[in-house]
Design a protein around this motif. Sequence first.
Motif, PDB file in Angstrom:
ATOM      1  N   ASP A  87      -8.477   8.395  -4.578  1.00  0.00           N
ATOM      2  CA  ASP A  87      -9.675   8.169  -3.762  1.00  0.00           C
ATOM      3  C   ASP A  87     -10.694   7.344  -4.539  1.00  0.00           C
ATOM      4  O   ASP A  87     -11.360   7.846  -5.433  1.00  0.00           O
ATOM      5  CB  ASP A  87     -10.289   9.511  -3.351  1.00  0.00           C
ATOM      6  CG  ASP A  87     -11.559   9.343  -2.517  1.00  0.00           C
ATOM      7  OD1 ASP A  87     -11.841   8.220  -2.071  1.00  0.00           O
ATOM      8  OD2 ASP A  87     -12.259  10.354  -2.317  1.00  0.00           O
ATOM      9  N   ASN A  88     -10.813   6.080  -4.171  1.00  0.00           N
ATOM     10  CA  ASN A  88     -11.748   5.195  -4.876  1.00  0.00           C
ATOM     11  C   ASN A  88     -13.106   5.167  -4.183  1.00  0.00           C
ATOM     12  O   ASN A  88     -13.671   4.108  -3.906  1.00  0.00           O
ATOM     13  CB  ASN A  88     -11.176   3.778  -4.971  1.00  0.00           C
ATOM     14  CG  ASN A  88     -11.970   2.901  -5.929  1.00  0.00           C
ATOM     15  OD1 ASN A  88     -12.740   3.390  -6.757  1.00  0.00           O
ATOM     16  ND2 ASN A  88     -11.802   1.600  -5.808  1.00  0.00           N
ATOM     17  N   VAL A 127     -10.298   7.195 -14.307  1.00  0.00           N
ATOM     18  CA  VAL A 127      -9.516   7.603 -13.147  1.00  0.00           C
ATOM     19  C   VAL A 127      -8.691   8.818 -13.546  1.00  0.00           C
ATOM     20  O   VAL A 127      -7.804   8.735 -14.405  1.00  0.00           O
ATOM     21  CB  VAL A 127      -8.598   6.475 -12.653  1.00  0.00           C
ATOM     22  CG1 VAL A 127      -7.867   6.913 -11.383  1.00  0.00           C
ATOM     23  CG2 VAL A 127      -9.407   5.208 -12.385  1.00  0.00           C
ATOM     24  N   TRP A 161      -3.699   4.135  -5.115  1.00  0.00           N
ATOM     25  CA  TRP A 161      -4.849   4.516  -4.306  1.00  0.00           C
ATOM     26  C   TRP A 161      -4.423   4.764  -2.870  1.00  0.00           C
ATOM     27  O   TRP A 161      -3.592   4.033  -2.323  1.00  0.00           O
ATOM     28  CB  TRP A 161      -5.924   3.425  -4.343  1.00  0.00           C
ATOM     29  CG  TRP A 161      -6.417   3.163  -5.730  1.00  0.00           C
ATOM     30  CD1 TRP A 161      -6.069   2.123  -6.545  1.00  0.00           C
ATOM     31  CD2 TRP A 161      -7.320   3.973  -6.484  1.00  0.00           C
ATOM     32  NE1 TRP A 161      -6.715   2.229  -7.752  1.00  0.00           N
ATOM     33  CE2 TRP A 161      -7.488   3.357  -7.754  1.00  0.00           C
ATOM     34  CE3 TRP A 161      -8.006   5.153  -6.210  1.00  0.00           C
ATOM     35  CZ2 TRP A 161      -8.316   3.884  -8.736  1.00  0.00           C
ATOM     36  CZ3 TRP A 161      -8.832   5.687  -7.190  1.00  0.00           C
ATOM     37  CH2 TRP A 161      -8.988   5.052  -8.435  1.00  0.00           C
ATOM     38  N   GLU A 216      -9.059  -0.531  -0.477  1.00  0.00           N
ATOM     39  CA  GLU A 216      -9.127   0.373  -1.624  1.00  0.00           C
ATOM     40  C   GLU A 216     -10.157  -0.081  -2.657  1.00  0.00           C
ATOM     41  O   GLU A 216     -10.364   0.583  -3.666  1.00  0.00           O
ATOM     42  CB  GLU A 216      -7.749   0.486  -2.282  1.00  0.00           C
ATOM     43  CG  GLU A 216      -6.688   1.139  -1.416  1.00  0.00           C
ATOM     44  CD  GLU A 216      -6.152   0.190  -0.337  1.00  0.00           C
ATOM     45  OE1 GLU A 216      -6.309  -1.046  -0.493  1.00  0.00           O
ATOM     46  OE2 GLU A 216      -5.602   0.685   0.662  1.00  0.00           O
ATOM     47  N   THR A 232     -10.055  -2.670  -4.788  1.00  0.00           N
ATOM     48  CA  THR A 232      -9.430  -3.038  -6.069  1.00  0.00           C
ATOM     49  C   THR A 232      -9.335  -4.559  -6.215  1.00  0.00           C
ATOM     50  O   THR A 232      -8.763  -5.045  -7.188  1.00  0.00           O
ATOM     51  CB  THR A 232      -8.013  -2.450  -6.176  1.00  0.00           C
ATOM     52  OG1 THR A 232      -7.149  -3.075  -5.217  1.00  0.00           O
ATOM     53  CG2 THR A 232      -8.020  -0.952  -5.935  1.00  0.00           C
TER      54      THR A 232
END
Length: 574
Positions: free
Chosen positions: A220-221, A233, A335, A508, A510
């Motif tokens: 969970d970002n 993380v 993720w 996500e 990223t």
Amino acid sequence: MGVGGGSKVERIKAESRYLRGAIAEELAQDSSHFSEAQVQLIKFHGIYQQENRDLRQARKAAGEEKAYQFMVRSRIPGGALTAEQYLVEDDLAGRYANGTLRFTTRQGIQLHGVLKHDLRATIRAINEALLSTLAACGDVNRNVMACPAPARSRAQAQVQEVARQIARHLAPRSRAYHEIWVDGQHVQTVGTPDDEEVEPIYGPTYLPRKFKIGVAFPGDNCIDVYTQDIGLVAELDDGGELAGFTVLVGGGMGMTHGKADTYPRLGTPLCFVPAAEALSVVETIVTIQRDYGDRQNRKHARMKYVVEERGIAWFRAELERRLGHAVADPHPLQWEGVDDHLGWHEQGDGRWFLGVYVENGRVRDTDSCQLRTGLRKAIETFRPGIRLTGQQNILLTDLTADQREPLEALLRAHGIETDPTKLGVKRYAMACPALPTCGLAVAEAERVLPSVVDEIGRQMEELGLAGERLSLRMSGCPNGCARPYMGDIGFVGRSKDLYNIYVGGDWENTRLTTLYAASVPLREVPATIRPLLLLWRDERTPGETFGDYCHRVGVEYLRQRAQTLDERQLSGLH
């Protein structure tokens, strides 16, 4: 750690006697503002000197000084506070500020519009509530973010505790804060022994620039971990216990228009560390930035430039040299998305929490929604725990099943929506405060994003895209406090009423967005987005998000195709 001929701010810090400067003396003066040097130092105490820029021209024409005011930011690790602490902040918003609370994108609380003669009373009250504004701003580690979801598992509680430990460990040790604002009463234990005052981690000139840390729960970002100077993380063992962290370094959003040596950057995986070693590794990374960060040019002073220009291999070698031992390779990260934690959720202990949406983090009453009054009454009545999220929303926690219906009724009576599925596109929208208070803003953000979101939402309905997820982020300047270089679409202020539009991030968070259109007038922003929505609708693969579509086809393709669409197509007709 010395200034070594550094910038003006470096000299101010070096001569400040550990953040004292002349703050106390100027605070005692009958004036509306601080001098330039003290303006830099009060940031470390959690204060920004601002002005109401809406009044600038009229006051200038009348020969009056600027409408000075102050923003006071509370540092709240992981966004966790008690009902009583929230009510104190709300009281202060009405007594000394502009009648609103502002939840930040880093899980803190800001009070806007505080006048100079009310600063001491405001900060003393915050400290008496066992909160603090120390290091909420300035060239130090700022508020440590963490996934705010209540302890649905023991590991989540451990992640939040790690964030609190980091915040305590990296808090400045200077006694100046309590001397000035709390009259020497050490309400919080952040000082050093009375016979010695040092900054064992920071040194007398602190860090070259602000520093940000976030702790993410696996999968969970929700804290945008790749945008942090240090991102941790979490990884769980087979028994569901916290095993350790993959460490990312060198993230950061800020840039300067027209300066190619400044840019947003994602954090780079550095190493994996056992949970017991996380604090020492974090401290050591901070000291690398302390010693190698650029103290000549503040626009180039964040740790991301050290990582980018010296390389991750050099950075890891320096970390290992300072630790005195090798570190493990980073682990692969997976993720599942970004959970905004809105709506009702079980906590895993028989209790519930409710995530409530707050538009752009601004808690205020309007004709249609008495958000500030409703939240206050709910918190007074039910005394829940409080968690603030990285999306500027609020979680009311530790509620019993019997409390759900009366809480819902109370909130509905004040026009507060509790079903996130009814929020539409605005659910995933964020903006920084920008004008009229932020001195760095070159364009509007908070005040104009709602109308932009409404128009884009209408377009999505016309195009048959109602119910689709789309994240929108707007910042009034390129520093990117609303993290506009992530997500589906970012709007970044270029100058008055002009915005750069970025697209192509992932859900996500990223992947960075890419510049699609520069200097777009505000009134043309929705129309500039509409062709992209149409192309996404007609050309996406099954389940492909808007950001993934834009990234796959590329901005050049989008620009070319957008020019070929005719009026009939743009109306949504096939």
